[in-house]
Design an enzyme around this catalytic site. Structure first.
Site, PDB file in Angstrom:
ATOM      1  N   CYS A  92       6.905 -47.385 -12.457  1.00 53.20           N
ATOM      2  CA  CYS A  92       7.790 -47.587 -11.310  1.00 53.20           C
ATOM      3  C   CYS A  92       6.922 -47.827 -10.067  1.00 53.20           C
ATOM      4  O   CYS A  92       5.693 -47.822 -10.147  1.00 53.20           O
ATOM      5  CB  CYS A  92       8.670 -46.350 -11.115  1.00 53.20           C
ATOM      6  SG  CYS A  92       7.756 -44.881 -10.568  1.00 53.20           S
ATOM      7  N   HIS A 144       6.197 -37.776 -13.078  1.00 51.70           N
ATOM      8  CA  HIS A 144       6.178 -38.929 -13.981  1.00 51.70           C
ATOM      9  C   HIS A 144       4.910 -38.855 -14.830  1.00 51.70           C
ATOM     10  O   HIS A 144       3.866 -38.379 -14.364  1.00 51.70           O
ATOM     11  CB  HIS A 144       6.190 -40.237 -13.202  1.00 51.70           C
ATOM     12  CG  HIS A 144       7.486 -40.518 -12.508  1.00 51.70           C
ATOM     13  ND1 HIS A 144       7.923 -41.800 -12.258  1.00 51.70           N
ATOM     14  CD2 HIS A 144       8.440 -39.692 -12.010  1.00 51.70           C
ATOM     15  CE1 HIS A 144       9.080 -41.755 -11.640  1.00 51.70           C
ATOM     16  NE2 HIS A 144       9.417 -40.479 -11.474  1.00 51.70           N
ATOM     17  N   CYS A 158       4.438 -44.871  -9.337  1.00 54.72           N
ATOM     18  CA  CYS A 158       3.323 -44.788 -10.283  1.00 54.72           C
ATOM     19  C   CYS A 158       2.386 -45.988 -10.165  1.00 54.72           C
ATOM     20  O   CYS A 158       1.172 -45.839 -10.268  1.00 54.72           O
ATOM     21  CB  CYS A 158       3.856 -44.640 -11.700  1.00 54.72           C
ATOM     22  SG  CYS A 158       4.765 -43.086 -11.931  1.00 54.72           S
ATOM     23  N   GLU A 179       2.659 -40.932 -15.664  1.00 53.31           N
ATOM     24  CA  GLU A 179       1.463 -41.544 -15.091  1.00 53.31           C
ATOM     25  C   GLU A 179       0.813 -40.637 -14.053  1.00 53.31           C
ATOM     26  O   GLU A 179      -0.407 -40.474 -14.042  1.00 53.31           O
ATOM     27  CB  GLU A 179       1.812 -42.883 -14.423  1.00 53.31           C
ATOM     28  CG  GLU A 179       2.414 -43.901 -15.348  1.00 53.31           C
ATOM     29  CD  GLU A 179       3.936 -43.910 -15.350  1.00 53.31           C
ATOM     30  OE1 GLU A 179       4.513 -45.004 -15.480  1.00 53.31           O
ATOM     31  OE2 GLU A 179       4.543 -42.821 -15.228  1.00 53.31           O
TER      32      GLU A 179
END
Length: 151
Positions: free
Chosen positions: A83, A53, A86, A55
């Site tokens: 999410c 992801h 993260c 992040e």
């Protein structure tokens, strides 16, 4: 402080994710002076990594640049509401501030579906600035998903 310029950098990272057919999410980490010390984009598809992801990629880059996992004093700027994974990662990294663009009603963990970063049971709660260039982030995501939906 206006976070539009760093969000534009995150949007450029999100745009670059499209080359790997990844969902266009981008992130940058700023140090205390506002200098970018980490960037990231979604790489789940391009690298076959479930933790890829934007992040997490940006936090790893910032920690590497700093030479330590604690990102105290830093700001994470990301195009989409994080999410749960993260949000947990930025709390554990001790990021001082989270700035995000679009809300994520399906997976968001910063107020939409869950609110991990404000959970009083955790030892760190970053400041949150939401909705920065949200329309631009949303348009990029909407365009991507419109192309990937079955007719």
């Amino acid at each position: 402080m206006s976070y539009e310029d760093p969000m534009r950098l995150a949007l450029a990272e999100a745009q670059a994710a499209l080359a790997g057919d990844d969902v266009p999410v981008g992130a940058v980490v700023l140090d205390e002076t506002g200098t970018v010390i980490g960037t990231g984009r979604n790489t789940r598809e391009s690298e076959g990594d479930p933790t890829g992801h934007a992040e997490v990629v940006a936090l790893r880059a910032a920690a590497s640049a700093r030479g330590e996992w604690r990102l105290t004093g830093c700001t994470l700027v990301v195009t989409l509401e994080p999410c749960t994974m993260c949000a947990g990662a930025l709390v554990l990294a001790r990021v001082d501030r989270l700035v995000f663009g679009a809300y994520d009603d399906k997976l968001g963990a910063v107020g939409s579906l869950w609110d991990v970063v404000r959970d009083r049971r955790l030892n760190h709660r970053p400041e949150v600035v939401a909705g920065v260039l949200a329309a631009e982030s949303t348009a990029l995501l909407d365009s991507f998903f419109a192309r990937h939906r079955l007719p």
